[in-house]
Design a protein around this motif. Structure first.
Motif, PDB file in Angstrom:
ATOM      1  N   VAL A 124     -13.175  -9.970  -3.554  1.00  0.00           N
ATOM      2  CA  VAL A 124     -11.864 -10.097  -2.910  1.00  0.00           C
ATOM      3  C   VAL A 124     -10.973 -11.004  -3.756  1.00  0.00           C
ATOM      4  O   VAL A 124     -11.455 -11.879  -4.474  1.00  0.00           O
ATOM      5  N   GLU A 125      -9.672 -10.767  -3.672  1.00  0.00           N
ATOM      6  CA  GLU A 125      -8.685 -11.577  -4.391  1.00  0.00           C
ATOM      7  C   GLU A 125      -7.747 -12.204  -3.370  1.00  0.00           C
ATOM      8  O   GLU A 125      -7.346 -11.557  -2.398  1.00  0.00           O
ATOM      9  N   ARG A 126      -7.346 -13.453  -3.628  1.00  0.00           N
ATOM     10  CA  ARG A 126      -6.516 -14.162  -2.651  1.00  0.00           C
ATOM     11  C   ARG A 126      -5.088 -13.605  -2.626  1.00  0.00           C
ATOM     12  O   ARG A 126      -4.560 -13.152  -3.639  1.00  0.00           O
ATOM     13  N   GLN A 127      -4.471 -13.680  -1.422  1.00  0.00           N
ATOM     14  CA  GLN A 127      -3.118 -13.175  -1.190  1.00  0.00           C
ATOM     15  C   GLN A 127      -2.390 -14.144  -0.257  1.00  0.00           C
ATOM     16  O   GLN A 127      -3.011 -14.731   0.627  1.00  0.00           O
ATOM     17  N   THR A 128      -1.096 -14.231  -0.422  1.00  0.00           N
ATOM     18  CA  THR A 128      -0.312 -15.188   0.369  1.00  0.00           C
ATOM     19  C   THR A 128      -0.405 -14.920   1.874  1.00  0.00           C
ATOM     20  O   THR A 128      -0.010 -13.843   2.337  1.00  0.00           O
ATOM     21  N   GLY A 129      -0.927 -15.862   2.608  1.00  0.00           N
ATOM     22  CA  GLY A 129      -0.828 -15.821   4.065  1.00  0.00           C
ATOM     23  C   GLY A 129      -1.593 -14.706   4.744  1.00  0.00           C
ATOM     24  O   GLY A 129      -1.371 -14.428   5.915  1.00  0.00           O
ATOM     25  N   ARG A 130      -2.486 -14.046   4.021  1.00  0.00           N
ATOM     26  CA  ARG A 130      -3.248 -12.981   4.674  1.00  0.00           C
ATOM     27  C   ARG A 130      -4.633 -12.907   4.053  1.00  0.00           C
ATOM     28  O   ARG A 130      -4.937 -13.648   3.120  1.00  0.00           O
ATOM     29  N   HIS A 131      -5.453 -11.993   4.555  1.00  0.00           N
ATOM     30  CA  HIS A 131      -6.826 -11.914   4.088  1.00  0.00           C
ATOM     31  C   HIS A 131      -6.910 -11.604   2.595  1.00  0.00           C
ATOM     32  O   HIS A 131      -6.204 -10.721   2.106  1.00  0.00           O
ATOM     33  N   ALA A 132      -7.782 -12.307   1.918  1.00  0.00           N
ATOM     34  CA  ALA A 132      -8.156 -11.894   0.576  1.00  0.00           C
ATOM     35  C   ALA A 132      -8.773 -10.503   0.692  1.00  0.00           C
ATOM     36  O   ALA A 132      -9.444 -10.195   1.673  1.00  0.00           O
ATOM     37  N   ALA A 133      -8.521  -9.676  -0.312  1.00  0.00           N
ATOM     38  CA  ALA A 133      -8.992  -8.293  -0.201  1.00  0.00           C
ATOM     39  C   ALA A 133      -9.303  -7.737  -1.580  1.00  0.00           C
ATOM     40  O   ALA A 133      -8.846  -8.262  -2.596  1.00  0.00           O
ATOM     41  N   GLU A 135       2.382  -7.664   3.019  1.00  0.00           N
ATOM     42  CA  GLU A 135       2.609  -9.041   3.483  1.00  0.00           C
ATOM     43  C   GLU A 135       2.613  -9.112   5.008  1.00  0.00           C
ATOM     44  O   GLU A 135       3.036  -8.174   5.678  1.00  0.00           O
ATOM     45  N   THR A 136       2.171 -10.232   5.530  1.00  0.00           N
ATOM     46  CA  THR A 136       2.166 -10.395   6.989  1.00  0.00           C
ATOM     47  C   THR A 136       2.877 -11.666   7.437  1.00  0.00           C
ATOM     48  O   THR A 136       2.944 -11.931   8.624  1.00  0.00           O
ATOM     49  N   GLN A 137       3.398 -12.446   6.505  1.00  0.00           N
ATOM     50  CA  GLN A 137       4.150 -13.642   6.916  1.00  0.00           C
ATOM     51  C   GLN A 137       5.640 -13.381   6.765  1.00  0.00           C
ATOM     52  O   GLN A 137       6.072 -12.846   5.758  1.00  0.00           O
ATOM     53  N   MET A 138       6.381 -13.799   7.801  1.00  0.00           N
ATOM     54  CA  MET A 138       7.838 -13.656   7.734  1.00  0.00           C
ATOM     55  C   MET A 138       8.471 -14.974   8.151  1.00  0.00           C
ATOM     56  O   MET A 138       7.947 -15.693   9.000  1.00  0.00           O
ATOM     57  N   ARG A 139       9.650 -15.219   7.553  1.00  0.00           N
ATOM     58  CA  ARG A 139      10.389 -16.419   7.927  1.00  0.00           C
ATOM     59  C   ARG A 139      11.460 -16.033   8.938  1.00  0.00           C
ATOM     60  O   ARG A 139      12.197 -15.070   8.738  1.00  0.00           O
ATOM     61  N   CYS A 140      11.561 -16.783  10.000  1.00  0.00           N
ATOM     62  CA  CYS A 140      12.501 -16.438  11.067  1.00  0.00           C
ATOM     63  C   CYS A 140      13.824 -17.176  10.897  1.00  0.00           C
ATOM     64  O   CYS A 140      13.985 -18.005  10.000  1.00  0.00           O
ATOM     65  N   PRO A 177       5.198 -21.229   0.866  1.00  0.00           N
ATOM     66  CA  PRO A 177       4.932 -20.924   2.283  1.00  0.00           C
ATOM     67  C   PRO A 177       3.471 -21.218   2.595  1.00  0.00           C
ATOM     68  O   PRO A 177       2.673 -21.495   1.685  1.00  0.00           O
ATOM     69  N   PRO A 178       3.096 -21.166   3.870  1.00  0.00           N
ATOM     70  CA  PRO A 178       1.684 -21.362   4.193  1.00  0.00           C
ATOM     71  C   PRO A 178       0.807 -20.344   3.454  1.00  0.00           C
ATOM     72  O   PRO A 178       1.187 -19.173   3.342  1.00  0.00           O
ATOM     73  N   ALA A 179      -0.305 -20.810   2.919  1.00  0.00           N
ATOM     74  CA  ALA A 179      -1.263 -19.888   2.296  1.00  0.00           C
ATOM     75  C   ALA A 179      -2.200 -19.321   3.346  1.00  0.00           C
ATOM     76  O   ALA A 179      -2.765 -18.254   3.176  1.00  0.00           O
ATOM     77  N   GLY A 180      -2.358 -20.050   4.450  1.00  0.00           N
ATOM     78  CA  GLY A 180      -3.344 -19.635   5.449  1.00  0.00           C
ATOM     79  C   GLY A 180      -4.746 -19.775   4.884  1.00  0.00           C
ATOM     80  O   GLY A 180      -4.974 -20.498   3.912  1.00  0.00           O
ATOM     81  N   TRP A 181      -5.675 -19.048   5.477  1.00  0.00           N
ATOM     82  CA  TRP A 181      -7.086 -19.235   5.139  1.00  0.00           C
ATOM     83  C   TRP A 181      -7.667 -18.137   4.263  1.00  0.00           C
ATOM     84  O   TRP A 181      -8.756 -18.265   3.735  1.00  0.00           O
ATOM     85  N   GLY A 182      -6.966 -17.016   4.177  1.00  0.00           N
ATOM     86  CA  GLY A 182      -7.484 -15.933   3.340  1.00  0.00           C
ATOM     87  C   GLY A 182      -8.634 -15.183   3.987  1.00  0.00           C
ATOM     88  O   GLY A 182      -9.212 -14.279   3.390  1.00  0.00           O
ATOM     89  N   TYR A 183      -8.959 -15.555   5.191  1.00  0.00           N
ATOM     90  CA  TYR A 183      -9.974 -14.842   5.970  1.00  0.00           C
ATOM     91  C   TYR A 183      -9.907 -15.405   7.385  1.00  0.00           C
ATOM     92  O   TYR A 183      -9.164 -16.362   7.632  1.00  0.00           O
TER      93      TYR A 183
END
Lengths: 413, 410
Positions: free
Chosen positions: A225-234, A240-245, B167-173
Motif C-alpha cells: 500500500v502507498e500513503r495518500q492524503t487523508g484516506r486509506h493507503a492503498a 480524495e475524501t477530505q474537503m474544506r468547508c 491538511p490532516p493526513a489522518g491515519w492511512g487506515y
C-alpha cells in the motif's frame, strides 16, 4: 461494584505500560504504582497544570496515572526490594516493562514471581517481547511506530513529504490495549485453573497487526500500500475524501453517494440551499436518484453514465461544502444517510454535544490544589460495573506509609 | 479445564468489518466458540469485506475475500434468515446456549429484528450483549453512520495526525476499527468476568467515538486546565514529540525509493553520540535540548540532509550500536518477511481456509505461558458450519437442515 474491585495490581512505573495501569485502575482495580526515588521520569513531561513545571503537576503524568496509589522504592536497596516482593506476593497482577537483565538481577523474572505466587498474572510489555535482546534498546513511541508499520500507511499524496506518525503515543496505547485484553483473558482462565501465567507482549508486534490493509495486502498477495492524503493507503490510487468547508474546517466525506436514495437526498439538500441552478451536473444527480436496478460501482470509469453520476455525487458534496460550515456539512450529510465526519481537534470533540451527552467530561477533585479538573471519561461503560476515576494520580511516594506500615510491622501514624 | 483460556465460552456473533470482527477474532484465538451469523439472502455482504479484494492468486468469489479471512480466523460460520419465523426461532435457541451476543451494526438493527436486550434477556437472563456502534445508542448522533475514518475524524485523531502547513493526513487506515475492536474485546471479557463473579449479564453499549476520544488524554487536559487547544496553525506536528522534550525527533529521508528513518534523542548524551557520528560543524549549535527545541526546523533540515545520502537500515544499525532510539520506517514486506523479530514471535500464522487454502494472517502480538492463542483455521465460508451447529448444538437432524435450506431459512 466495579468490574475489577478487589483485584490487586502492582505496576512498575514505565511510560510504556502506564496506560494499561490506568485502564485497570479506572475499572476498579487497586493499582499500586512503584516509582524510583524522585518519581517516574514522565512526571517531567509537559504540559503542566497552569504551565507550572513541577513533578506533581504534569498533565501527562496525571492522565496516565489516575486511580492508582503510588509508592517510591529504591530497588537497588535490599529493604525496598523486599517490600516490592512482599507486594507482588499479595498481587493478582504484575505489569512491567523492565529490561530483561534488570528483572533477573532483581530476582523478579517470571520463574521467581511464579514460584512465590502461583496465582500471579505477570504481564511484560516490551518493545520486541521478553525473549528479544533488542527490547532493551532505548525506544520512543516514534521509533516503535516506524518499526511496527503505521507510519508507512500514513501521510500525503506527495511522497516528498515524510510518512506521518499519528499523534499522541498511540504506539504505547496499542501495546497497552493488548495488555488489558490479555489480563482479562488470563483472569478468566485463572477462574478455572486457579493458576496465573506469564504474558509476553511485543509492542512492535502489536503495531504490526494494527495496520489493516498494510499487512494483509502483503500477506495475501505481496502488494504494497502507498500513503495518500487523508484516506486509506492503498495499492492503487483512490479518490480524495477530505474537503474544506466554508468555515475553513475540514470534513471526511467517506464513501460518496452510491444509492438512489442518497442521490435523491443530496439533490434535495442542494435545492434547499439554492445551489441546483448553478450546478449543471444536477441532471446526473437526478439520474442517480431515479436509477432503476443495481448501481454497478465496478462500472465507474468504464460506463460513461455511471461515471458521470458518481462524479456528480462527489462534486455535489464539494459544492455544498464550499457553502456551509463543516459541522453543518457533517450533520446534513448524515441526515441524508451519508457516513461523513467533521474533522474535530481533540478539544473541539470534547466540547461537542455528542461527547457531552455521553458524559465524557469527568470532574476529578484535586484536593492538594483545591481544584476540580475535567478529565476525559470512559472508553466504554459496563452499566452493572461502573467505571470511575477513583483518585487523581499519586504524588511522589504518597502511599508509602499507608502501604508499607503493614509489612514493616510499624503502626500507621 | 479445556486447555484453552476461553474454551468454556460461546459467542453468538453478528460482528463484521474489522471494528467488530477483530474483537471476536481475539476470543476465537483463545478458544472461545465464536459462531458468526450471516444473512443468506445477501450472501453475508453486510460485511463489505466478504467476497471483496484483495484475493489470493486472483481467485474471486464470496468465500475468497482476503481481508475477511484475516479478521475471522478460528470462527464458525452459519447462515440464518432472520426475516423468517424459523430463522428467529433458531436464533432464540442459539442465544439460549450462548454467553454473549455481539454486533457492530448501525444502532437498532438487532432490535428491529425482535432481539432487543430485553428480549434477549427473556431468552437467557444472564446474557451479555455488547454492541459496538460509532456513536452508540444514545445522544444526538445516535442515528448517524460511521466507518473507521469517520470515527477518527470526529474524535480528534485525524486532526492531530498532520504536518504543519498541510491538511490532516489522518491515519492511512482504520486505526479505530482495530482499536474499537480491542475495546470491544475488553468489554466482552470484562462483562464475562463480571458475570462469573456476580451472575449478572448486561448490555455494553460501546460507542467507538468515545473510546477514540480518550486516546488524546494529555491534549484534552491541556485544554480543560490551560485552555490550550490544537486548532492554531502549526499547533500540530505529529512527527515531533508531543510530551517529553526531545529533539531531534522526526522521520528523515534516506537513500532509496521512498525510504525513511525515524530518529529520536531522549537526552543530551544520545544527541552527543549522534553528533559525534555525524561529525559536522553545524551540530555544535545544538549542544543542549533547549537549543535543539528552539531551532528544531533548522536542526531537522541539517539532519535530513545528512540522512538523505544514507541507507535506512545502515543508519538503524549504527544508531542502535550507539543506543540512540532509531528505526527504519518499515514497508510491509520489510517488517513481515525480512524483520526477524516478527517471524521469531510467530506473528504471521498460516491458517487453512476451506476455499482459499493455506494463507498467512495477522496473529496476536502476545504469548501466554499456560494458555496461549492458537490460530489454524481460516474464516468460515458462507454457511460452512450451519449443519454442524444446527445438528450438534440445536438438536436438528440433517433432514431438518435440508428442509430449512429448502425453505430459505438458512
Amino acid at each position: 461494584m466495579s468490574v475489577l474491585a478487589g483485584l490487586k495490581v502492582v505496576e512498575l512505573s514505565n511510560e510504556y505500560c502506564a496506560f494499561a495501569g490506568k485502564l485497570l485502575g479506572d475499572m476498579g482495580a487497586d493499582v499500586v504504582l512503584v516509582e524510583p526515588p524522585g518519581g517516574d521520569p514522565s512526571r517531567t513531561y509537559p504540559p503542566f497544570f497552569r504551565d507550572e513545571e513541577d513533578r506533581e503537576k504534569s498533565l501527562y503524568f496525571w492522565h496516565y496515572n489516575t486511580s492508582k496509589r503510588g509508592v517510591v522504592l529504591d530497588l537497588d536497596d535490599a529493604d525496598d526490594l523486599a517490600r516490592l516482593k512482599a507486594l507482588i506476593l499479595e498481587a493478582d497482577i504484575l505489569v512491567e516493562s523492565e529490561p530483561v537483565s534488570r528483572l533477573s538481577a532483581l530476582g523478579l523474572d517470571y520463574e521467581q514471581t511464579h514460584a512465590d505466587n502461583p496465582g500471579l498474572i505477570h504481564v511484560a510489555l516490551t518493545p520486541y517481547g521478553r525473549k528479544e535482546p533488542m527490547s532493551d534498546l532505548p525506544q520512543t513511541d516514534l521509533t516503535l511506530m516506524a518499526a511496527g508499520g503505521p507510519p508507512w500507511n500514513c501521510g500525503y499524496d506527495d511522497h516528498l513529504l515524510p510518512p506521518v506518525r499519528g499523534w499522541g503515543n498511540q504506539g504505547y496505547h496499542t501495546g497497552c490495549h493488548f495488555a488489558v485484553m490479555s489480563m482479562f483473558t488470563a483472569l478468566l482462565a485463572r477462574l478455572q485453573t486457579g493458576r496465573g501465567q506469564f504474558i509476553d507482549i511485543s509492542m512492535t508486534a502489536a503495531l504490526n497487526v494494527t495496520t489493516e490493509a498494510g499487512s494483509y495486502s502483503w500477506l495475501i498477495n505481496q502488494t504494497t500500500v502507498e500513503r495518500q492524503t487523508g484516506r486509506h493507503a492503498a495499492t492503487q490510487p483512490t479518490g480524495e475524501t477530505q474537503m474544506r468547508c466554508a468555515d475553513g474546517r475540514w470534513v471526511n466525506t467517506g464513501v460518496p453517494p452510491r444509492f438512489p436514495a442518497e442521490f435523491a437526498k443530496l439533490l434535495n439538500w442542494m435545492a434547499d440551499l439554492g445551489l441546483v441552478e448553478s450546478f449543471p451536473e444536477a441532471v446526473f444527480l437526478e439520474m442517480g436518484a431515479n436509477w432503476q436496478g443495481p448501481f454497478d460501482l465496478s462500472q465507474i470509469g468504464t460506463d460513461d453514465t455511471i461515471t458521470a453520476i458518481f462524479m456528480a455525487g462527489r462534486e455535489g458534496l464539494q459544492t455544498i461544502a464550499a457553502t456551509v460550515s463543516a459541522q453543518d456539512f457533517f450533520e446534513g450529510c448524515q441526515s441524508a444517510g451519508l457516513a461523513v465526519g467533521v474533522i474535530n481537534s481533540p478539544e473541539e470533540a470534547l466540547e461537542d454535544p455528542h461527547f457531552i451527552a455521553h458524559g465524557m467530561k469527568v470532574p476529578v477533585r484535586h484536593e492538594e490544589l483545591d481544584e476540580t479538573v475535567i478529565y476525559p471519561g470512559a472508553p466504554f461503560v459496563l452499566p452493572a460495573a461502573p467505571w470511575r476515576i477513583s483518585r487523581p494520580a499519586p504524588k511522589v511516594g504518597e502511599h508509602n506509609e499507608e502501604i508499607f506500615a503493614i509489612y514493616s510491622g510499624q503502626e500507621s501514624p | 479445564m479445556t486447555g484453552t483460556a476461553l474454551g468454556k465460552y460461546r459467542i453468538c456473533d453478528f460482528t463484521g468489518q474489522l471494528a467488530g470482527a477483530g474483537a471476536t477474532k481475539w476470543l476465537a484465538a483463545f478458544g472461545a466458540e465464536v459462531i458468526r451469523i450471516e444473512d443468506p439472502t445477501r450472501q453475508g455482504r453486510w460485511d463489505i469485506l466478504r467476497g471483496n479484494p484483495p484475493f489470493k492468486d486472483e481467485r474471486t468469489g464470496i468465500d475468497m475475500g482476503g481481508a475477511f479471512n484475516n479478521h475471522n480466523t478460528d470462527k464458525l460460520g452459519i447462515t440464518l434468515n432472520l426475516k423468517t419465523e424459523k430463522g428467529k426461532t433458531l436464533l432464540r435457541e442459539l442465544i439460549a446456549i450462548s454467553d454473549a451476543v455481539t454486533e457492530n451494526f448501525a444502532a437498532g438493527v438487532l432490535e428491529r429484528w425482535g432481539f432487543s436486550f430485553d428480549a434477549m434477556r427473556e431468552i437467557k437472563p444472564d446474557i451479555i450483549y455488547v454492541s459496538n456502534c460509532g456513536f452508540g445508542y444514545t445522544g444526538p448522533y445516535a442515528p448517524f453512520k460511521t466507518w473507521g475514518p469517520i470515527v477518527q475524524a470526529v474524535s480528534g485523531l485525524t486532526h492531530t495526525s498532520a504536518l504543519p502547513g498541510q491538511p490532516p493526513a489522518g491515519w492511512g487506515y482504520s486505526y479505530m476499527d482495530h482499536t474499537g475492536a480491542y475495546y470491544m474485546a475488553m468489554a466482552i471479557l470484562a462483562a464475562l468476568y463480571h458475570r462469573e463473579r456476580t451472575g449478572e449479564g448486561q448490555w455494553v453499549d460501546l460507542a467507538c467515538t468515545d473510546s477514540a476520544l480518550t486516546l488524546n488524554g494529555p491534549a484534552l487536559l491541556d485544554w480543560t486546565v490551560n485552555g490550550r487547544g490544537l486548532t492554531e496553525d502549526g499547533a500540530v506536528n505529529a512527527n515531533r514529540s508531543q510530551f517529553q522534550r526531545m529533539a531531534p525527533h522526526g522521520i528523515y529521508p534516506c537513500k532509496g525509493d521512498d525510504d525513511w528513518v525515524a530518529i529520536a534523542c531522549q537526552d543530551d548524551a544520545q544527541w552527543h553520540a549522534l553528533a559525534m557520528l555525524i561529525g559536522e560543524g553545524w551540530t555544535d549549535a545544538f549542544q543542549n535540548v533547549e537549543a535543539r527545541l528552539s531551532d528544531q526546523d533548522v536542526l531537522d533540515a541539517h539532519l535530513g540532509a545528512w540522512t538523505a545520502s544514507r541507507n535506512k537500515f545502515d543508519l538503524q544499525s549504527r544508531l542502535r550500536e550507539l543506543r540512540i532510539p532509531v528505526s527504519a520506517v518499515q514497508k510491509p514486506g520489510e517488517r513481515i518477511d525480512e524483520d526477524p523479530t516478527t517471524e521469531a514471535f510467530g506473528l504471521w500464522p498460516e491458517v487453512t481456509h476451506s476455499a482459499i487454502g493455506n494463507i498467512r494472517v495477522d496473529g496476536q502480538p502476545v504469548h501466554f505461558s499456560e494458555t496461549d492463542w492458537d490460530s489454524r483455521q481460516g474464516a468460515p465460508c458462507l454457511g460452512e458450519h450451519t449443519e454442524d451447529v444446527l445438528t450438534r448444538l440445536l438438536g436438528r437432524t440433517p433432514e431438518d437442515v435440508a428442509a430449512l435450506r429448502q425453505e430459505g431459512v438458512i
